[in-house]
Design a protein around this motif. Structure first.
Motif, PDB file in Angstrom:
ATOM      1  N   PHE A   1     -39.176  -8.121   8.600  1.00  0.00           N
ATOM      2  CA  PHE A   1     -39.893  -7.758   7.377  1.00  0.00           C
ATOM      3  C   PHE A   1     -40.189  -6.265   7.351  1.00  0.00           C
ATOM      4  CE2 PHE A   1     -43.724  -7.203   4.781  1.00  0.00           C
ATOM      5  CZ  PHE A   1     -43.314  -7.828   3.611  1.00  0.00           C
ATOM      6  N   GLN A   2     -40.594  -5.708   8.516  1.00  0.00           N
ATOM      7  CA  GLN A   2     -40.872  -4.278   8.570  1.00  0.00           C
ATOM      8  C   GLN A   2     -39.597  -3.474   8.331  1.00  0.00           C
ATOM      9  OE1 GLN A   2     -43.568  -2.678   8.494  1.00  0.00           O
ATOM     10  NE2 GLN A   2     -42.794  -0.608   8.848  1.00  0.00           N
ATOM     11  N   GLY A   3     -38.486  -3.918   8.895  1.00  0.00           N
ATOM     12  CA  GLY A   3     -37.216  -3.242   8.666  1.00  0.00           C
ATOM     13  C   GLY A   3     -36.814  -3.272   7.203  1.00  0.00           C
ATOM     14  N   MET A   4     -37.103  -4.373   6.543  1.00  0.00           N
ATOM     15  CA  MET A   4     -36.810  -4.491   5.116  1.00  0.00           C
ATOM     16  C   MET A   4     -37.616  -3.471   4.308  1.00  0.00           C
ATOM     17  SD  MET A   4     -37.144  -7.920   2.752  1.00  0.00           S
ATOM     18  CE  MET A   4     -38.938  -7.994   2.792  1.00  0.00           C
ATOM     19  N   ARG A   5     -38.870  -3.291   4.680  1.00  0.00           N
ATOM     20  CA  ARG A   5     -39.707  -2.314   3.986  1.00  0.00           C
ATOM     21  C   ARG A   5     -39.221  -0.884   4.258  1.00  0.00           C
ATOM     22  NH1 ARG A   5     -45.075  -4.027   2.448  1.00  0.00           N
ATOM     23  NH2 ARG A   5     -45.741  -1.877   2.727  1.00  0.00           N
ATOM     24  N   GLU A   6     -38.912  -0.609   5.521  1.00  0.00           N
ATOM     25  CA  GLU A   6     -38.537   0.758   5.887  1.00  0.00           C
ATOM     26  C   GLU A   6     -37.218   1.191   5.266  1.00  0.00           C
ATOM     27  OE1 GLU A   6     -38.676   1.641  10.028  1.00  0.00           O
ATOM     28  OE2 GLU A   6     -40.704   0.859  10.287  1.00  0.00           O
ATOM     29  N   GLU A   7     -36.378   0.242   4.904  1.00  0.00           N
ATOM     30  CA  GLU A   7     -35.108   0.611   4.278  1.00  0.00           C
ATOM     31  C   GLU A   7     -35.332   1.435   3.016  1.00  0.00           C
ATOM     32  OE1 GLU A   7     -30.972  -1.486   2.696  1.00  0.00           O
ATOM     33  OE2 GLU A   7     -32.826  -2.651   2.799  1.00  0.00           O
ATOM     34  N   SER A   8     -36.428   1.187   2.326  1.00  0.00           N
ATOM     35  CA  SER A   8     -36.715   1.889   1.075  1.00  0.00           C
ATOM     36  C   SER A   8     -37.685   3.049   1.254  1.00  0.00           C
ATOM     37  CB  SER A   8     -37.281   0.898   0.046  1.00  0.00           C
ATOM     38  OG  SER A   8     -36.309  -0.058  -0.301  1.00  0.00           O
ATOM     39  N   GLN A   9     -37.952   3.464   2.504  1.00  0.00           N
ATOM     40  CA  GLN A   9     -38.883   4.558   2.791  1.00  0.00           C
ATOM     41  C   GLN A   9     -38.186   5.634   3.619  1.00  0.00           C
ATOM     42  OE1 GLN A   9     -41.814   2.109   4.742  1.00  0.00           O
ATOM     43  NE2 GLN A   9     -42.984   1.796   2.868  1.00  0.00           N
ATOM     44  N   PRO A  10     -37.217   6.336   3.031  1.00  0.00           N
ATOM     45  CA  PRO A  10     -36.457   7.329   3.805  1.00  0.00           C
ATOM     46  C   PRO A  10     -37.291   8.540   4.186  1.00  0.00           C
ATOM     47  CG  PRO A  10     -35.856   7.441   1.487  1.00  0.00           C
ATOM     48  CD  PRO A  10     -36.759   6.243   1.643  1.00  0.00           C
ATOM     49  N   LEU A  11     -36.767   9.249   5.165  1.00  0.00           N
ATOM     50  CA  LEU A  11     -37.410  10.467   5.658  1.00  0.00           C
ATOM     51  C   LEU A  11     -37.303  11.597   4.634  1.00  0.00           C
ATOM     52  CD1 LEU A  11     -38.468  12.369   7.973  1.00  0.00           C
ATOM     53  CD2 LEU A  11     -36.057  12.678   8.593  1.00  0.00           C
ATOM     54  N   LEU A  12     -38.376  12.357   4.476  1.00  0.00           N
ATOM     55  CA  LEU A  12     -38.346  13.607   3.717  1.00  0.00           C
ATOM     56  C   LEU A  12     -39.450  14.525   4.233  1.00  0.00           C
ATOM     57  CD1 LEU A  12     -37.285  15.449   1.499  1.00  0.00           C
ATOM     58  CD2 LEU A  12     -38.867  14.348  -0.098  1.00  0.00           C
ATOM     59  N   VAL A  13     -39.033  15.668   4.778  1.00  0.00           N
ATOM     60  CA  VAL A  13     -39.956  16.706   5.231  1.00  0.00           C
ATOM     61  C   VAL A  13     -39.470  18.033   4.666  1.00  0.00           C
ATOM     62  CG1 VAL A  13     -40.988  17.890   7.205  1.00  0.00           C
ATOM     63  CG2 VAL A  13     -40.402  15.463   7.388  1.00  0.00           C
ATOM     64  N   ALA A  14     -40.382  18.817   4.102  1.00  0.00           N
ATOM     65  CA  ALA A  14     -40.051  20.152   3.588  1.00  0.00           C
ATOM     66  C   ALA A  14     -40.670  21.201   4.487  1.00  0.00           C
ATOM     67  CB  ALA A  14     -40.552  20.314   2.158  1.00  0.00           C
ATOM     68  N   MET A  15     -39.854  22.125   4.986  1.00  0.00           N
ATOM     69  CA  MET A  15     -40.325  23.289   5.739  1.00  0.00           C
ATOM     70  C   MET A  15     -40.174  24.516   4.854  1.00  0.00           C
ATOM     71  SD  MET A  15     -38.697  22.859   9.533  1.00  0.00           S
ATOM     72  CE  MET A  15     -39.288  24.508   9.945  1.00  0.00           C
ATOM     73  N   TYR A  16     -41.140  25.446   4.956  1.00  0.00           N
ATOM     74  CA  TYR A  16     -41.102  26.621   4.092  1.00  0.00           C
ATOM     75  C   TYR A  16     -41.832  27.767   4.777  1.00  0.00           C
ATOM     76  CZ  TYR A  16     -45.106  23.653   2.995  1.00  0.00           C
ATOM     77  OH  TYR A  16     -46.180  22.790   3.098  1.00  0.00           O
ATOM     78  N   PRO A  17     -41.535  28.993   4.386  1.00  0.00           N
ATOM     79  CA  PRO A  17     -42.213  30.152   4.998  1.00  0.00           C
ATOM     80  C   PRO A  17     -43.657  30.266   4.527  1.00  0.00           C
ATOM     81  CG  PRO A  17     -40.701  30.871   3.278  1.00  0.00           C
ATOM     82  CD  PRO A  17     -40.465  29.401   3.449  1.00  0.00           C
ATOM     83  N   GLU A  18     -44.488  30.873   5.353  1.00  0.00           N
ATOM     84  CA  GLU A  18     -45.918  30.994   5.056  1.00  0.00           C
ATOM     85  C   GLU A  18     -46.164  31.806   3.797  1.00  0.00           C
ATOM     86  OE1 GLU A  18     -49.651  29.957   5.394  1.00  0.00           O
ATOM     87  OE2 GLU A  18     -48.281  29.430   7.031  1.00  0.00           O
ATOM     88  N   TRP A  19     -45.335  32.823   3.534  1.00  0.00           N
ATOM     89  CA  TRP A  19     -45.566  33.690   2.383  1.00  0.00           C
ATOM     90  C   TRP A  19     -45.440  32.934   1.056  1.00  0.00           C
ATOM     91  CZ3 TRP A  19     -41.691  33.760  -1.109  1.00  0.00           C
ATOM     92  CH2 TRP A  19     -40.389  33.528  -0.675  1.00  0.00           C
ATOM     93  N   LEU A  20     -44.721  31.816   1.075  1.00  0.00           N
ATOM     94  CA  LEU A  20     -44.542  31.049  -0.170  1.00  0.00           C
ATOM     95  C   LEU A  20     -45.885  30.525  -0.673  1.00  0.00           C
ATOM     96  CD1 LEU A  20     -41.908  30.379  -1.728  1.00  0.00           C
ATOM     97  CD2 LEU A  20     -41.996  28.119  -0.697  1.00  0.00           C
ATOM     98  N   LYS A  21     -46.754  30.119   0.251  1.00  0.00           N
ATOM     99  CA  LYS A  21     -48.071  29.619  -0.130  1.00  0.00           C
ATOM    100  C   LYS A  21     -48.962  30.734  -0.657  1.00  0.00           C
ATOM    101  CE  LYS A  21     -49.808  26.648   2.867  1.00  0.00           C
ATOM    102  NZ  LYS A  21     -50.218  26.059   4.165  1.00  0.00           N
ATOM    103  N   GLN A  22     -48.744  31.939  -0.159  1.00  0.00           N
ATOM    104  CA  GLN A  22     -49.557  33.071  -0.600  1.00  0.00           C
ATOM    105  C   GLN A  22     -49.105  33.602  -1.959  1.00  0.00           C
ATOM    106  OE1 GLN A  22     -49.028  35.787   2.652  1.00  0.00           O
ATOM    107  NE2 GLN A  22     -50.099  34.484   4.137  1.00  0.00           N
TER     108      GLN A  22
END
Length: 610
Positions: free
Chosen positions: A393-414
């Motif tokens: 059941f957990q595997g069934m749920r995780e199939e629809s929850q793919p990985l997504l991480v965004a990395m960005y430079p510090e100056w972008l926030k400033q």
């Protein structure tokens, strides 16, 4: 009597001294209550959707073969390098005299079968000779034999010389920001959290946002990457003229690159009059993978899904391609798309092989100052789609929850505080590949991320009627809190915002809907004429989807097993005046050679060949 009392008093004093004297030391080593880590991870937390899941994986069976042994077993006797404008082959641990022959392809012939005239050279035992083979952008295939004419080395190398003058143009706030997409197929967010501790540690020291609410919108990589790269669904792409992000970025003055760790790219064998994205890229790894597939590849697993050339896996070849591009990335704005699928598509535990290599790759990009002006997306298309873990059941749920991480430079926030504040607040919003497409279109024109523009666009978005919010929302804007799967164009099968209630598999209505599901599969493959007619063997799982007390919708999520072939399929079925499919049909077990008579990837999963 007196001496006994004195002895007792002495013993009592010694005991008290030892006990109270050692008590602080005992407390130092005494087990302290530890604050337990939360057992649940919150993925989506909005007014319309709350999704959480266990931090620990569900029980699963080990792979047929230990993945720790899946290593290339041929030697890497030659390495390639570019120096002083020329390309060289260099001996690496040669243990006997070899006679070698090589074939070259130049930049203009990479996608053809045309070779330049071949060449010959000798490699002596223990020598570190440098063999010059040409200049510029080239592919070279080398085959070396010993005195007995036994092949000892067969490999393909790729020369991608740096630009004439390599100097980094990265500044604290460049006019254009580069984009790197590092894609790993079939990795859910929780799968990443369990198997990538080194990458996780690296991220903690860099500005980044994890998007726990990222959801898939289609069955496979193609159906999820078409929305990301074109802004259209895979079905719409057949009838509408879309524009790939490669074209958008090139029009914005960017250089582009495309690389996968397999010879047939994600978009191969798909119908449509459009140009595949890789053919729009300035740098394309595909010709190298095709050359390896044709001449030098061998498999290292029973399923023949993980391939090597000499001493390198295809995934390592992809990583080397990324590093060869670094000098070009340092020259100016760059959009690059890299995707790995071998190993992770088949084996739940194979992800542990990748942690160190991806951490080192990210560190190389950081050390080269590439990440200082780059938005990097570490992402997947879906979780594991087949196998024992997927069946839980957990595997069934995780199939629809793919990985997504965004990395960005510090100056972008400033420089763009409002846009980046929205981005970080969307960490637990319900988002899709359509949103990523819109986000990257903003990156092409950084002016769209100024506070004044964001404020206007935010007000326009919030003023939209609840049921008419756009399908794609840039993550630099606040994703509406009232967004649902329907508004985000997420099919029911991939939506876990609705509660699932298990129902008996022998229920009459469940059986009726299950037979309808199997009949729907038969209708899909009937035009091909080479597939056996499937019959329902049994209903494996049935869940009722809760649409709320005010809804009159009755929908079931079903998993069925069919014969012949013991195929396992999932879909959602809605009951109204008629029975309707409300999602694509997903196959959740391996079909291997059962579908050898079909090549169309959209229908292979359903066919049991005659």
């Amino acid at each position: 009597m007196l001496w006994r009392m004195r002895a007792l008093m002495l013993l009592t004093g010694v005991f008290c001294m030892l006990y109270f004297g050692l008590q602080p030391l005992m407390e130092l080593y005494e087990e302290k209550p530890v604050v337990a880590a939360p057992e649940e991870v919150v993925f989506i937390n909005t007014s319309e959707c709350h999704v959480s899941g266990p931090r620990k994986p569900a029980a699963y069976f080990m792979a047929i073969e230990p993945v720790c042994r899946l290593r290339c077993h041929m030697p890497q006797l030659i390495i390639a390098k570019t120096q002083g404008g020329s390309n060289f082959l260099v001996g690496n641990g040669v243990a006997e005299d070899l006679q070698c022959r090589y074939w070259l392809k130049s930049a203009g012939d990479l996608r053809s079968r045309k070779y330049l005239p071949d060449g010959h050279f000798d490699m002596r035992n223990g020598a570190m000779e440098e063999i010059r083979v040409g200049t510029g952008h080239q592919i070279v295939r080398i085959k070396c034999s010993n005195q007995s004419n036994e092949t000892r080395y067969h490999d393909v190398h790729y020369f991608l010389p740096p630009p004439p003058e390599v100097q980094s143009k990265a500044t604290s706030s460049p006019e254009k920001m580069s984009v790197i997409v590092l894609g790993i197929d079939s990795v859910s967010h929780m799968h990443f959290m369990r198997y990538f501790p080194l990458v996780k540690a690296f991220l903690e020291n860099q500005p980044h946002t994890k998007f726990f609410g990222y959801s898939r919108v289609g069955l496979d990589a193609y159906a999820n990457l078409v929305p990301f790269l074109s802004g259209l669904s895979s079905r719409d792409l057949q009838s509408k003229e879309g524009t790939w992000l490669f074209q958008n970025f090139k029009a914005g003055g960017y250089s582009t690159a495309y690389g996968e760790d397999r010879p047939r790219d994600i978009f191969a064998d798909r119908k449509g009059g459009w140009t595949p994205p890789r053919q729009l890229a300035d740098f394309d790894l595909t010709p190298v993978m095709v050359e390896m597939e044709t001449h030098t590849r061998y498999s290292i697993d029973l399923k023949e899904r993980i391939l090597c050339s000499a001493g390198r896996t295809f995934q390592e070849v992809l990583g080397d391609f990324v590093l060869k591009l670094v000098p070009h990335m340092q020259q100016g704005p760059f959009f690059s798309f890299f995707w790995q699928s071998q190993g992770v598509e088949e084996y739940y535990e194979y992800a542990s092989h990748l942690d160190l290599s991806y951490m080192l790759l990210l560190k190389s990009l950081l050390d080269a100052n590439v990440l200082n002006n780059t938005l990097l997306l570490l992402m997947s298309d879906h979780g594991l789609r087949a196998g024992n873990y997927r069946s839980s059941f957990q595997g069934m749920r995780e199939e629809s929850q793919p990985l997504l991480v965004a990395m960005y430079p510090e100056w972008l926030k400033q420089q763009y505080p409002m846009a980046m504040e929205n981005l970080e607040k969307n960490a637990h919003s319900l988002i899709t590949p359509y949103d990523l497409h819109e986000t990257l279109r903003d990156v092409i024109s950084l002016g769209e991320m100024q506070d004044a523009h964001i404020e206007v666009r935010r007000n326009n978005l919030l003023s939209c009627p609840k049921k008419k919010i756009p399908r794609a929302v840039s993550l630099f804007l606040p994703v509406p809190d009232h967004r649902t799967c329907d508004l985000a164009h997420i099919p029911s099968l991939f939506c876990f915002c609705r509660e699932l209630t298990e129902v008996p598999t022998d229920d009459g209505l469940v059986l009726r809907c299950s037979r309808f599901l199997v009949e729907s599969i038969n209708k899909l493959v009937k035009p091909f004429g080479r597939c056996r007619r499937l019959r329902l063997k049994m209903v494996l799982l049935a869940h009722f989807l809760d649409f709320g007390e005010e809804s009159f919708v009755y929908e079931l999520r079903l998993r069925v097993r069919t014969v012949p072939g013991n195929g396992e399929f999932e879909a959602t079925v809605r009951l109204s005046d008629a029975i309707l499919l409300t999602s694509p049909i997903s196959r959740v077990n391996h079909y291997l050679a059962q579908s050898h008579c079909l090549s169309d990837p959209d229908f292979k999963i359903f066919c049991f060949c005659m």
